[in-house]
Design a protein around this motif. Structure first.
Motif, PDB file in Angstrom:
ATOM      1  N   ALA A  96      22.448 -36.928   6.116  1.00 29.52           N
ATOM      2  CA  ALA A  96      23.390 -37.888   6.708  1.00 29.52           C
ATOM      3  C   ALA A  96      24.099 -37.260   7.904  1.00 29.52           C
ATOM      4  CB  ALA A  96      24.401 -38.351   5.662  1.00 29.52           C
ATOM      5  N   GLU A  97      24.515 -36.023   7.763  1.00 32.86           N
ATOM      6  CA  GLU A  97      25.189 -35.349   8.870  1.00 32.86           C
ATOM      7  C   GLU A  97      24.243 -35.168  10.057  1.00 32.86           C
ATOM      8  OE1 GLU A  97      27.646 -31.295  10.050  1.00 32.86           O
ATOM      9  OE2 GLU A  97      27.195 -31.684   7.934  1.00 32.86           O
ATOM     10  N   CYS A 121      13.568 -42.006  12.481  1.00 32.70           N
ATOM     11  CA  CYS A 121      14.640 -40.989  12.494  1.00 32.70           C
ATOM     12  C   CYS A 121      14.108 -39.561  12.424  1.00 32.70           C
ATOM     13  CB  CYS A 121      15.629 -41.229  11.357  1.00 32.70           C
ATOM     14  SG  CYS A 121      16.414 -42.813  11.418  1.00 32.70           S
ATOM     15  N   MET A 122      13.112 -39.265  13.236  1.00 33.93           N
ATOM     16  CA  MET A 122      12.565 -37.918  13.274  1.00 33.93           C
ATOM     17  C   MET A 122      13.411 -37.094  14.226  1.00 33.93           C
ATOM     18  SD  MET A 122      10.553 -35.208  13.711  1.00 33.93           S
ATOM     19  CE  MET A 122       9.860 -35.011  15.308  1.00 33.93           C
ATOM     20  N   ALA A 141      28.732 -40.557   5.832  1.00 32.74           N
ATOM     21  CA  ALA A 141      27.905 -39.772   4.907  1.00 32.74           C
ATOM     22  C   ALA A 141      27.759 -40.404   3.520  1.00 32.74           C
ATOM     23  CB  ALA A 141      28.410 -38.343   4.809  1.00 32.74           C
ATOM     24  N   PRO A 142      28.852 -40.802   2.845  1.00 27.67           N
ATOM     25  CA  PRO A 142      28.651 -41.375   1.506  1.00 27.67           C
ATOM     26  C   PRO A 142      27.888 -42.701   1.532  1.00 27.67           C
ATOM     27  CG  PRO A 142      31.008 -41.210   2.030  1.00 27.67           C
ATOM     28  CD  PRO A 142      30.258 -40.614   3.166  1.00 27.67           C
ATOM     29  N   ARG A 143      28.088 -43.475   2.572  1.00 23.98           N
ATOM     30  CA  ARG A 143      27.365 -44.746   2.686  1.00 23.98           C
ATOM     31  C   ARG A 143      25.880 -44.492   2.931  1.00 23.98           C
ATOM     32  NH1 ARG A 143      30.367 -48.830   6.466  1.00 23.98           N
ATOM     33  NH2 ARG A 143      28.944 -50.249   5.411  1.00 23.98           N
ATOM     34  N   PHE A 144      25.590 -43.494   3.758  1.00 29.12           N
ATOM     35  CA  PHE A 144      24.203 -43.126   4.029  1.00 29.12           C
ATOM     36  C   PHE A 144      23.524 -42.619   2.758  1.00 29.12           C
ATOM     37  CE2 PHE A 144      20.787 -40.320   5.175  1.00 29.12           C
ATOM     38  CZ  PHE A 144      20.167 -40.940   6.258  1.00 29.12           C
ATOM     39  N   ARG A 155      24.995 -36.709  13.736  1.00 31.32           N
ATOM     40  CA  ARG A 155      25.058 -35.850  14.923  1.00 31.32           C
ATOM     41  C   ARG A 155      23.991 -36.226  15.952  1.00 31.32           C
ATOM     42  NH1 ARG A 155      29.085 -32.797  14.191  1.00 31.32           N
ATOM     43  NH2 ARG A 155      29.660 -31.926  12.164  1.00 31.32           N
ATOM     44  N   TRP A 156      22.837 -36.675  15.485  1.00 31.90           N
ATOM     45  CA  TRP A 156      21.785 -37.100  16.383  1.00 31.90           C
ATOM     46  C   TRP A 156      22.220 -38.343  17.162  1.00 31.90           C
ATOM     47  CZ3 TRP A 156      17.235 -40.556  15.019  1.00 31.90           C
ATOM     48  CH2 TRP A 156      16.269 -40.543  16.030  1.00 31.90           C
ATOM     49  N   VAL A 157      22.830 -39.301  16.456  1.00 25.91           N
ATOM     50  CA  VAL A 157      23.348 -40.500  17.126  1.00 25.91           C
ATOM     51  C   VAL A 157      24.431 -40.107  18.132  1.00 25.91           C
ATOM     52  CG1 VAL A 157      24.658 -42.644  16.775  1.00 25.91           C
ATOM     53  CG2 VAL A 157      22.691 -42.106  15.311  1.00 25.91           C
TER      54      VAL A 157
END
Length: 168
Positions: free
Chosen positions: A28-29, A102-103, A50-53, A33-35
């Protein structure tokens, strides 16, 4: 379903393997961070996201599988394989295809072939799962990497952006 959670060997001291439940927060992190890197500060904080992901990933595990790249138990890359059931065919009742989503590899690890190793691991996983084909919607920057690993442009694969203005 992949029953043997084998590791897909990568280069150096890095391994590619299906994500373990305790690693979902790190994934999730990495996504957050990528976004941030691509689009600027996200609308939600990492602590909110993070918890939602993680909840989403647990709920979607039958349709979305995550392959992680790890070094010394630290997640340094990820690729998601979205699996879609296809309409039965008279020659094949059970049909599935995959889409790489999401690679990414953390910035400090890029440029050393690790993204390609991650793609190869995802393609081996897709083969293990018996998928007919795998597609990817790539950034312009990543097209050469995907091409080096067997992805080709298909004149029959079309798309329309829903929510965008279009005639018709």
């Amino acid at each position: 379903m992949l029953t043997n959670l084998r590791q897909y060997e990568a280069v150096d001291d890095v391994a590619c393997r299906p994500v373990q439940p305790h690693e979902l927060a790190a994934v999730a992190e990495l996504r957050w961070r990528w976004v941030q890197e691509l689009y600027g500060m996200p609308d939600t904080t990492l602590d909110e996201f993070a918890p939602r992901f993680v909840a989403w990933a647990r709920d979607a595990k039958s349709s979305h599988r995550c392959m992680v790249m790890v070094r010394d138990d630290v997640v340094i890359g990820m690729a998601w394989l979205a699996i879609t059931q296809r309409v039965p065919h008279p020659r094949a009742i059970e049909r599935t295809s995959g889409d790489v989503q999401c690679m990414c590899v953390v910035p400090d690890e890029r440029g050393h072939g690790l993204g390609g190793e991650l793609i190869e691991a995802v393609l081996m996983w897709a083969s293990d799962l018996g998928l007919e084909r795998v597609t990817v919607h790539s950034s312009d920057q990543a097209v050469p990497m995907y091409s080096r690993h067997g992805f080709e442009v298909s004149p029959r694969l079309l798309q329309v952006e829903i929510g965008q203005s279009h005639a018709g």
